[in-house]
Enzyme design. Structure first.
Site, PDB file in Angstrom:
ATOM      1  N   HIS A 138      -9.453   9.566  -0.324  1.00 18.20           N
ATOM      2  CA  HIS A 138      -9.311  10.853  -1.012  1.00 18.20           C
ATOM      3  C   HIS A 138      -8.479  10.741  -2.282  1.00 18.20           C
ATOM      4  O   HIS A 138      -7.782   9.759  -2.501  1.00 18.20           O
ATOM      5  CB  HIS A 138      -8.714  11.920  -0.078  1.00 18.20           C
ATOM      6  CG  HIS A 138      -7.321  11.636   0.403  1.00 18.20           C
ATOM      7  ND1 HIS A 138      -7.043  11.071   1.629  1.00 18.20           N
ATOM      8  CD2 HIS A 138      -6.104  11.835  -0.176  1.00 18.20           C
ATOM      9  CE1 HIS A 138      -5.735  10.940   1.783  1.00 18.20           C
ATOM     10  NE2 HIS A 138      -5.131  11.401   0.696  1.00 18.20           N
ATOM     11  N   HIS A 146      -2.090  11.544  -6.268  1.00 17.74           N
ATOM     12  CA  HIS A 146      -2.203  10.184  -5.737  1.00 17.74           C
ATOM     13  C   HIS A 146      -3.642   9.849  -5.386  1.00 17.74           C
ATOM     14  O   HIS A 146      -4.496  10.731  -5.292  1.00 17.74           O
ATOM     15  CB  HIS A 146      -1.308  10.006  -4.500  1.00 17.74           C
ATOM     16  CG  HIS A 146      -1.707  10.805  -3.301  1.00 17.74           C
ATOM     17  ND1 HIS A 146      -1.266  12.088  -3.063  1.00 17.74           N
ATOM     18  CD2 HIS A 146      -2.529  10.510  -2.259  1.00 17.74           C
ATOM     19  CE1 HIS A 146      -1.786  12.534  -1.926  1.00 17.74           C
ATOM     20  NE2 HIS A 146      -2.566  11.600  -1.415  1.00 17.74           N
ATOM     21  N   GLU A 188      -1.514   5.867  -1.880  1.00 17.87           N
ATOM     22  CA  GLU A 188      -1.390   6.036  -0.432  1.00 17.87           C
ATOM     23  C   GLU A 188      -2.308   5.022   0.235  1.00 17.87           C
ATOM     24  O   GLU A 188      -3.467   4.887  -0.133  1.00 17.87           O
ATOM     25  CB  GLU A 188      -1.807   7.467  -0.030  1.00 17.87           C
ATOM     26  CG  GLU A 188      -1.732   7.730   1.458  1.00 17.87           C
ATOM     27  CD  GLU A 188      -2.137   9.173   1.812  1.00 17.87           C
ATOM     28  OE1 GLU A 188      -2.592   9.916   0.920  1.00 17.87           O
ATOM     29  OE2 GLU A 188      -1.999   9.538   2.997  1.00 17.87           O
TER      30      GLU A 188
HETATM   31 CO    CO Z   1      -3.092  11.840   0.634  1.00 18.13          CO
END
Ligand code: CO
Length: 137
Positions: free
Chosen positions: A8, A81, A130
């Site tokens: 994502h 992110h 991440e």
């Molecule tokens: Co995230």
């Protein structure tokens, strides 16, 4: 380090509800998941499905939220992110540590219920990254 799929893109928003309306009415998203609070990370989260991944909308829960400081610098919100999957979170963490990359905090359970950690943007070509263990099954 085995690089998995881009899971994502995290986007900081002042209001998840406002952002949901944008993704539904302007961007044409048809699968928008129920928003929920991730208290230990200080965020309200909503996932929006795209054909090949997800958008993670992040609204701060309180002034101590990391998203609150991001919004202080970027009042309208913005890209926060990128999240990449890996098959083994421990192996991935060891890899980044071995390379001297600054990992932000402990490995913890992320919004998808699998372990995640974050790597400092200054060590990642300017991108807060991440790393998330792929969900099993
Ligand atoms: Co995230």
């Amino acid at each position: 380090m085995e690089l998995g799929r881009l899971n994502h893109v995290g986007i900081a928003v002042p209001s998840v509800d406002g952002a949901i309306a944008f993704w539904r009415d302007i961007m044409g998203a048809t699968c928008i998941h129920e928003a929920f609070d991730l208290r230990e990370q200080g965020v309200r989260v909503c996932f929006v499905d795209t054909p090949n991944g997800q958008i993670e909308l992040l609204e701060p829960l309180g002034d101590a939220s990391p998203i609150a400081s991001f919004l202080a610098r970027n009042p309208r919100g913005g890209q926060h992110h990128l999240c990449f999957e890996v098959p083994d979170i421990t192996e991935a963490r060891d890899w980044f540590e071995m390379l001297g990359k600054r990992i932000l905090g402990p490995t913890r359970v992320g919004a998808h219920g699998t372990p995640v950690f974050f790597v400092h943007p200054a060590d990642m070509q300017g991108v807060l990254t991440e790393i998330m263990e792929s969900p099993r099954g």
